[in-house]
Enzyme design. Structure first.
Site, PDB file in Angstrom:
ATOM      1  N   GLY A  91      -3.518  -9.270  -2.483  1.00  0.00           N
ATOM      2  CA  GLY A  91      -4.482  -9.484  -2.780  1.00  0.00           C
ATOM      3  C   GLY A  91      -5.472  -8.400  -2.798  1.00  0.00           C
ATOM      4  O   GLY A  91      -6.207  -9.132  -2.873  1.00  0.00           O
ATOM      5  N   TRP A  93      -6.819  -5.720  -2.938  1.00  0.00           N
ATOM      6  CA  TRP A  93      -6.983  -4.586  -4.105  1.00  0.00           C
ATOM      7  C   TRP A  93      -7.341  -5.260  -5.488  1.00  0.00           C
ATOM      8  O   TRP A  93      -8.344  -4.466  -5.399  1.00  0.00           O
ATOM      9  CB  TRP A  93      -5.595  -3.861  -4.696  1.00  0.00           C
ATOM     10  CG  TRP A  93      -5.622  -2.296  -3.189  1.00  0.00           C
ATOM     11  CD1 TRP A  93      -5.307  -2.297  -1.871  1.00  0.00           C
ATOM     12  CD2 TRP A  93      -5.440  -0.965  -3.790  1.00  0.00           C
ATOM     13  NE1 TRP A  93      -5.005  -1.129  -1.664  1.00  0.00           N
ATOM     14  CE2 TRP A  93      -5.029  -0.243  -2.276  1.00  0.00           C
ATOM     15  CE3 TRP A  93      -4.450  -1.096  -4.250  1.00  0.00           C
ATOM     16  CZ2 TRP A  93      -4.008   1.094  -2.350  1.00  0.00           C
ATOM     17  CZ3 TRP A  93      -3.343   0.449  -4.263  1.00  0.00           C
ATOM     18  CH2 TRP A  93      -3.986   1.572  -3.843  1.00  0.00           C
ATOM     19  N   ASP A 125       8.610  -9.380 -11.749  1.00  0.00           N
ATOM     20  CA  ASP A 125       9.230  -8.306 -10.528  1.00  0.00           C
ATOM     21  C   ASP A 125       9.048  -6.873 -11.868  1.00  0.00           C
ATOM     22  O   ASP A 125       8.919  -7.619 -13.551  1.00  0.00           O
ATOM     23  CB  ASP A 125      10.843  -8.397 -10.939  1.00  0.00           C
ATOM     24  CG  ASP A 125      11.203  -6.730 -10.525  1.00  0.00           C
ATOM     25  OD1 ASP A 125      11.039  -5.957 -10.646  1.00  0.00           O
ATOM     26  OD2 ASP A 125      12.661  -7.284  -9.684  1.00  0.00           O
ATOM     27  N   ASP A 149       0.146   0.010  -4.719  1.00  0.00           N
ATOM     28  CA  ASP A 149       0.303   0.098  -2.951  1.00  0.00           C
ATOM     29  C   ASP A 149       1.944  -0.350  -3.121  1.00  0.00           C
ATOM     30  O   ASP A 149       2.162  -0.874  -1.555  1.00  0.00           O
ATOM     31  CB  ASP A 149      -0.635  -0.774  -2.578  1.00  0.00           C
ATOM     32  CG  ASP A 149      -0.863  -0.550  -1.527  1.00  0.00           C
ATOM     33  OD1 ASP A 149      -0.845   1.269  -1.127  1.00  0.00           O
ATOM     34  OD2 ASP A 149      -1.800  -1.329  -0.389  1.00  0.00           O
ATOM     35  N   LYS A 189       0.415   4.896  -4.059  1.00  0.00           N
ATOM     36  CA  LYS A 189       1.341   4.876  -2.540  1.00  0.00           C
ATOM     37  C   LYS A 189       2.219   6.217  -3.267  1.00  0.00           C
ATOM     38  O   LYS A 189       3.358   5.939  -3.669  1.00  0.00           O
ATOM     39  CB  LYS A 189       1.454   4.240  -1.933  1.00  0.00           C
ATOM     40  CG  LYS A 189       1.915   4.250  -0.506  1.00  0.00           C
ATOM     41  CD  LYS A 189       2.364   2.674   0.016  1.00  0.00           C
ATOM     42  CE  LYS A 189       1.503   2.461   0.348  1.00  0.00           C
ATOM     43  NZ  LYS A 189       1.677   1.244   1.152  1.00  0.00           N
TER      44      LYS A 189
END
Length: 243
Positions: A91, A93, A125, A149, A189
């Site tokens: 959490g 971000w 998901d 990320d 990322k």
């Protein structure tokens, strides 16, 4: 849950930010210290200034500073934005996005995440249409910014790890192209050589600017970097048109 499903390196904690080490955390450290690799990880964490900064500031992970530094360089976080955080556990971000004054934040992860005031967080998901529908329905309109990320568990085999990570980046890119509002931004990322040639071409087709960034909070020995794409072209890009 399989290794491939565990996309985050850190498990959410129930302790209050800035409260120091909980009894549970101390027990985990003691248990992990039985192996040399775990000892090295613990030593690195204890010596990492970003870990201490995150604890002192009340952020749930040191990764919060990666987003803060990315934003300092790219200004992707803006007041009033609608934001989706893919792979949001634990959490950090989300906390940064709220700190920057965005309007709405929705997160989704395969791992449970403790509630954060001002955010909607779903256990789910990104590959599941029903979960995606829930995330989108939690916003008042299309997202202006999509963050990711996500990272696959490493196997130690560079080629395998690279392919797994590329698959997650591709998933995040597809999500962004399908759901971003025109003019929106995307940050994800990536690892090793960055985005693949095909993926980079896709991003440049759908966004006005694309760049890679290595925030200072990302450890020097880590192969991770981030790709930031701004100025989503919206429906015109879907039709294959150009500006």
């Amino acid at each position: 849950m399989s290794d491939e499903e565990k996309r985050r390196w850190i498990k959410p904690t129930t302790e209050k930010p800035g409260s120091g080490r909980s009894i549970t955390e101390r027990k985990v450290i003691a248990r992990n210290a039985r192996t040399e690799s775990s000892k090295k990880w613990i030593e690195r964490q204890l010596q990492d200034p970003y870990v201490r900064k995150a604890m002192d500031a009340g952020f749930r992970s040191r990764a919060a500073y990666k987003l803060l530094e990315i934003d300092e360089a790219t200004q992707i976080l803006k007041k009033g934005q609608r934001v989706i955080d893919l792979g949001c556990a634990p959490g950090g971000w989300i906390q940064v996005a709220l700190h920057k004054g965005v309007g709405e934040v929705v997160g989704i992860d395969l791992l449970p995440v403790d509630p954060i005031d001002g955010a909607r967080i779903f256990l789910g998901d990104v590959n599941e249409p029903r979960d995606v529908e829930k995330v989108l329905a939690a916003l008042s309109g299309p997202p202006d910014l999509i963050l990711s990320d996500m990272a696959a568990n490493t196997t130690g085999h560079k080629q395998t790890d690279h392919l797994r990570t590329v698959a997650l980046v591709e998933l995040a890119v597809d999500f962004a192209i399908a759901h971003l509002a025109p003019g929106g931004s995307f940050c994800s990322k990536v690892f090793q050589g960055g985005t693949t040639k095909d993926l980079l071409t896709t991003l440049k087709t759908h966004f006005r600017t694309v760049k890679h960034i290595k925030p200072p909070a990302s450890r020097a020995g880590s192969p991770e970097i981030y790709v930031v794409a701004k100025g989503f072209k919206g429906n015109r890009a879907h039709k294959g048109e150009t500006e």
